[in-house]
Enzyme design. Structure first.
Site, short mmCIF file in Angstrom:
data_model
loop_
_atom_site.label_atom_id
_atom_site.label_comp_id
_atom_site.label_asym_id
_atom_site.label_seq_id
_atom_site.Cartn_x
_atom_site.Cartn_y
_atom_site.Cartn_z
NE ARG A 168 -4.14 -1.72 0.29
CZ ARG A 168 -4.18 -3.01 -0.06
NH1 ARG A 168 -3.15 -3.59 -0.64
NH2 ARG A 168 -5.27 -3.72 0.17
CB SER A 241 -8.71 -1.50 4.04
OG SER A 241 -9.03 -2.80 3.66
CD GLU A 336 -5.67 0.87 2.27
OE1 GLU A 336 -6.55 1.18 1.45
OE2 GLU A 336 -5.40 -0.31 2.54
#
Ligand code: EPU
Length: 349
Positions: A168, A241, A336
């Site tokens: 990520r 998420s 995130e």
């Protein structure tokens, strides 16, 4: 159409972010090609306006209005290059819808991105957080990214290694605002083995794993799994998420395991990647809701805007979750999505 005609004022952004929080862009422009992009940037510079490049707003939280120019990336393109017996390179304009591109490639029999079906967002946003799911990351197939480098005002072609992909994470995330991605290239294969090892996928496919599956069948399996667990942002606004899975040293994992024998973690580059969803779930948040925002009742990693919540409502809930996970497990969660607009909130995330 002239640049002036394309520029809009005071545009509402609630339909342009998947959390559906209200925010207004002081200036806004749909950008369909490089000429539009250069024009928008030149206008912003002359008028002293800051800029925000927006794809489909699936990985950000508006903490307030955006007092500058929102550039909505709409560059379209989808074609094949370097087609040979083993595979082909898929070229995608930054404004292409990611999921449609996955179905297009898988439907044509090409393998490599089928596990990334149904991830909301655009092709241009995909490299920024190196989207990943079911054992596959974008960086596994990405050949290169074409981007406007705002430091040099040049179009640059960055190859996979230049992009510095990690979990990520990427060069684009580490140097916010510097690169505006206009196109990506993915090398897809006709023959490589399908990635079926992720537990949810294995469980779903059952005995079909040993059959002659194709990329489209895997994409469809991934879609079914996601629909079972993850809320559709069109119906229940969310940003996927909300936290990354924290990566901790093996010793810290052993200590956690001693105190919490069921803690979920997977080996990751000599460390352990913890399931943030488990930590949040065990801290009692799964299914929690207040008047406006809450935590999904089937995936504790997903925060939801139930009813007119603001970005600040979402961030306040995220902050509470972080604090309770820190208190209970001594693990720091990292968000995130990016936070944009308004003034930086005083939250300990
Ligand atoms: N779990 C719980 N409670 C929950 C949900 C999960 O305890 O409410 C535990 C389970 O033990 C499960 C484990 O957490 O085995 C991991 O859950 P899951 O397989 O659903 O994956 P995840 O780590 O929560 C990641 C990605 C997702 C991606 C899935 C599948 C991150 C931050 N999230 O979720 O990506 O779809 O794996 O590969 O890495 C996204 O980034 O927006 C996203 C949805």
């Amino acid at each position: 159409m002239s640049l002036q005609a394309k520029l809009q004022e005071n545009v509402g952004l609630s339909r342009l972010n998947t959390l559906s929080v209200s925010a207004t862009a002081k200036h806004y422009m749909d950008v369909a090609g490089l000429d539009d992009l250069h024009g928008a940037l030149a206008w912003a510079q002359e008028s002293g306006q800051k800029t925000l490049v927006l794809g489909s707003g699936s990985n950000l939280v508006f903490a307030g209005d955006f007092d500058g120019l929102v550039i909505r990336m709409r560059i379209a393109a989808r074609y094949w290059e370097k087609v040979d017996d083993s595979g082909a390179t898929l070229v995608l304009g930054a404004g292409e819808n990611w999921h449609e591109a996955v179905l297009y490639a898988a439907g044509a029999g090409y393998r490599g991105i089928e596990n990334l079906a149904l991830i909301p967002g655009t092709a241009g946003a995909a490299p920024v957080q190196n989207i990943g799911a079911y054992g596959v990351e974008l960086g596994d197939t990405l050949v290169s990214v074409t981007a406007l480098d705002r430091d040099s005002s040049q179009l640059v072609c960055l190859d996979n290694a230049d992009c510095g992909f990690a979990y990520r994470d990427s060069l684009f995330k580490r140097s916010p605002g510097r690169y505006i991605i206009t196109q990506i290239r993915l090398r897809l294969s006709r023959t490589q083995p399908l990635q079926l090892g992720y537990r949810d996928l294995e469980d779903y496919l059952g005995s079909a794993v040993s059959q002659d599956l194709d990329a489209l069948a895997v994409a469809e399996a991934v879609m079914a799994i996601r629909r079972r667990k993850l809320p559709d942002p069109e119906i229940i606004p969310n940003a996927g998420s909300f936290f990354k899975n924290p990566v901790v040293p093996v010793e810290q994992f052993s200590e956690l395991q001693a105190a919490h024998p069921h803690v979920v973690g997977y080996p990751y580059n000599g460390k352990v990647k913890l399931a943030a969803a488990w930590l949040i779930d065990q801290s009692g948040w799964k299914g929690y809701r207040n008047a406006r925002v809450g935590v999904h009742n089937r995936q504790a990693l997903v925060l939801i805007n139930h009813s007119g919540g603001t970005g600040r409502d979402v961030l306040a809930l995220a902050s509470e979750i972080c604090q309770s996970v820190k208190e209970r497990f001594g693990v720091k969660l990292e968000m995130e999505p990016g936070i944009v607009g308004g003034t930086a909130p005083q939250l300990s995330i």
